[in-house]
Motif scaffolding. Structure first.
Motif, PDB file in Angstrom:
ATOM      1  N   SER A   1      33.925   9.160  -2.572  1.00 49.46           N
ATOM      2  CA  SER A   1      33.533   8.362  -1.414  1.00 49.46           C
ATOM      3  C   SER A   1      32.951   9.349  -0.415  1.00 49.46           C
ATOM      4  O   SER A   1      33.581  10.361  -0.106  1.00 49.46           O
ATOM      5  CB  SER A   1      34.748   7.665  -0.810  1.00 49.46           C
ATOM      6  OG  SER A   1      35.320   6.784  -1.749  1.00 49.46           O
ATOM      7  N   ILE A   2      31.746   9.067   0.078  1.00 49.75           N
ATOM      8  CA  ILE A   2      31.039  10.031   0.932  1.00 49.75           C
ATOM      9  C   ILE A   2      30.895   9.487   2.348  1.00 49.75           C
ATOM     10  O   ILE A   2      30.428   8.367   2.552  1.00 49.75           O
ATOM     11  CB  ILE A   2      29.653  10.365   0.356  1.00 49.75           C
ATOM     12  CG1 ILE A   2      29.816  11.006  -1.027  1.00 49.75           C
ATOM     13  CG2 ILE A   2      28.888  11.294   1.302  1.00 49.75           C
ATOM     14  CD1 ILE A   2      28.508  11.252  -1.759  1.00 49.75           C
ATOM     15  N   ILE A   3      31.323  10.308   3.316  1.00 47.57           N
ATOM     16  CA  ILE A   3      31.092  10.033   4.728  1.00 47.57           C
ATOM     17  C   ILE A   3      29.881  10.887   5.096  1.00 47.57           C
ATOM     18  O   ILE A   3      29.980  12.100   5.213  1.00 47.57           O
ATOM     19  CB  ILE A   3      32.308  10.429   5.604  1.00 47.57           C
ATOM     20  CG1 ILE A   3      33.608   9.844   5.065  1.00 47.57           C
ATOM     21  CG2 ILE A   3      32.059  10.058   7.051  1.00 47.57           C
ATOM     22  CD1 ILE A   3      33.679   8.355   5.004  1.00 47.57           C
ATOM     23  N   SER A   4      28.725  10.237   5.226  1.00 50.46           N
ATOM     24  CA  SER A   4      27.476  10.993   5.415  1.00 50.46           C
ATOM     25  C   SER A   4      27.380  11.621   6.803  1.00 50.46           C
ATOM     26  O   SER A   4      28.145  11.290   7.714  1.00 50.46           O
ATOM     27  CB  SER A   4      26.271  10.089   5.162  1.00 50.46           C
ATOM     28  OG  SER A   4      26.228   9.062   6.118  1.00 50.46           O
ATOM     29  N   ALA A   5      26.430  12.539   6.957  1.00 53.74           N
ATOM     30  CA  ALA A   5      26.289  13.338   8.171  1.00 53.74           C
ATOM     31  C   ALA A   5      26.049  12.495   9.418  1.00 53.74           C
ATOM     32  O   ALA A   5      26.434  12.898  10.517  1.00 53.74           O
ATOM     33  CB  ALA A   5      25.151  14.344   7.991  1.00 53.74           C
ATOM     34  N   ASP A   6      25.443  11.312   9.269  1.00 54.17           N
ATOM     35  CA  ASP A   6      25.155  10.487  10.443  1.00 54.17           C
ATOM     36  C   ASP A   6      26.257   9.469  10.739  1.00 54.17           C
ATOM     37  O   ASP A   6      26.103   8.598  11.578  1.00 54.17           O
ATOM     38  CB  ASP A   6      23.819   9.761  10.273  1.00 54.17           C
ATOM     39  CG  ASP A   6      23.811   8.825   9.082  1.00 54.17           C
ATOM     40  OD1 ASP A   6      24.721   8.931   8.249  1.00 54.17           O
ATOM     41  OD2 ASP A   6      22.890   7.995   8.993  1.00 54.17           O
ATOM     42  N   LEU A   7      27.414   9.614  10.069  1.00 56.46           N
ATOM     43  CA  LEU A   7      28.506   8.664  10.227  1.00 56.46           C
ATOM     44  C   LEU A   7      29.700   9.321  10.907  1.00 56.46           C
ATOM     45  O   LEU A   7      30.097  10.433  10.571  1.00 56.46           O
ATOM     46  CB  LEU A   7      28.936   8.135   8.854  1.00 56.46           C
ATOM     47  CG  LEU A   7      29.975   7.023   8.817  1.00 56.46           C
ATOM     48  CD1 LEU A   7      29.496   5.801   9.592  1.00 56.46           C
ATOM     49  CD2 LEU A   7      30.265   6.642   7.378  1.00 56.46           C
TER      50      LEU A   7
ATOM     51  N   ASN B   1      28.630  20.659   7.517  1.00 57.79           N
ATOM     52  CA  ASN B   1      28.445  19.975   8.802  1.00 57.79           C
ATOM     53  C   ASN B   1      29.546  18.947   9.074  1.00 57.79           C
ATOM     54  O   ASN B   1      29.500  18.247  10.076  1.00 57.79           O
ATOM     55  CB  ASN B   1      27.080  19.279   8.833  1.00 57.79           C
ATOM     56  CG  ASN B   1      25.963  20.287   8.748  1.00 57.79           C
ATOM     57  OD1 ASN B   1      25.984  21.312   9.413  1.00 57.79           O
ATOM     58  ND2 ASN B   1      24.979  20.016   7.903  1.00 57.79           N
ATOM     59  N   GLY B   2      30.532  18.855   8.197  1.00 53.17           N
ATOM     60  CA  GLY B   2      31.611  17.890   8.356  1.00 53.17           C
ATOM     61  C   GLY B   2      32.702  18.391   9.280  1.00 53.17           C
ATOM     62  O   GLY B   2      32.905  19.592   9.437  1.00 53.17           O
TER      63      GLY B   2
ATOM     64  N   GLN C   1      34.432  12.962   0.245  1.00 46.06           N
ATOM     65  CA  GLN C   1      33.581  14.050   0.749  1.00 46.06           C
ATOM     66  C   GLN C   1      33.150  13.685   2.156  1.00 46.06           C
ATOM     67  O   GLN C   1      32.609  12.606   2.381  1.00 46.06           O
ATOM     68  CB  GLN C   1      32.358  14.241  -0.140  1.00 46.06           C
ATOM     69  CG  GLN C   1      31.436  15.347   0.356  1.00 46.06           C
ATOM     70  CD  GLN C   1      30.284  15.607  -0.587  1.00 46.06           C
ATOM     71  OE1 GLN C   1      30.414  15.422  -1.793  1.00 46.06           O
ATOM     72  NE2 GLN C   1      29.159  16.030  -0.043  1.00 46.06           N
TER      73      GLN C   1
ATOM     74  N   ASP D   1      30.790  14.688   5.253  1.00 44.33           N
ATOM     75  CA  ASP D   1      29.682  15.438   5.827  1.00 44.33           C
ATOM     76  C   ASP D   1      29.463  15.039   7.281  1.00 44.33           C
ATOM     77  O   ASP D   1      28.711  15.674   7.998  1.00 44.33           O
ATOM     78  CB  ASP D   1      28.404  15.211   5.011  1.00 44.33           C
ATOM     79  CG  ASP D   1      28.530  15.773   3.601  1.00 44.33           C
ATOM     80  OD1 ASP D   1      29.077  16.882   3.461  1.00 44.33           O
ATOM     81  OD2 ASP D   1      28.104  15.101   2.647  1.00 44.33           O
ATOM     82  N   GLY D   2      30.140  13.976   7.709  1.00 49.32           N
ATOM     83  CA  GLY D   2      30.085  13.501   9.088  1.00 49.32           C
ATOM     84  C   GLY D   2      31.339  13.919   9.835  1.00 49.32           C
ATOM     85  O   GLY D   2      31.861  15.011   9.625  1.00 49.32           O
TER      86      GLY D   2
END
Length: 139
Positions: A3-9, A41-42, A22, A24-25
């Motif tokens: 499950s990915i938490i993206s950089a813009d979240l 960047n997380g 994972q 990244d946000g």
């Protein structure tokens, strides 16, 4: 598949998963999962409980995991409880590191333990603890 938490979240609240996460946000809250990867960047602010934690970004809070890896880009502020800990040169860590021991498991089984020679009836006690099954086999 993680499950990915993206950089813009950005998430405020606790996360729980039986699999891999994972980040990244940004997450403000506690995380419990099997594998946690915090990207370069997380960032996480909260308590982390996992089997494996790979930290490349920022964590502020407690980490409890069997395996913890801090990459050169990691910034960790808080205590780490671990079985295995690896820190690359360049990683920043401020806090205590504590190795997990079997004392917690021993405490949970305390009612199942008794003195090995206590059931022999010879009046002698050697002070060694053994499982009930071992003590029963000895008598």
């Amino acid at each position: 598949m993680p499950s990915i938490i993206s950089a813009d979240l950005s998430i405020t609240g606790d996360l729980a998963s039986s699999g891999e996460i994972q980040i990244d946000g940004a997450v403000e809250g506690d995380i419990q999962c099997s594998v946690l990867i915090v990207g370069v960047n997380g960032s996480v602010t909260g308590e982390i409980k996992a089997e494996t934690v790979r930290l490349h970004g920022r964590v502020t809070g407690q980490v409890r995991a069997a395996t913890v890896f801090l990459a050169a880009t990691a910034r960790m502020i808080g205590d780490v409880t671990h079985e295995s800990l690896a820190i690359e040169p360049g990683a920043f860590m401020e806090g205590h590191c504590r190795r997990m021991t079997d004392s917690a498991a021993l405490e949970s089984r305390k009612g199942d333990l008794k003195l090995a020679n206590a059931s022999k009836g010879d009046g002698k006690v050697d002070g060694l603890l053994a499982d009930k099954a071992v003590a029963a086999a000895a008598s």
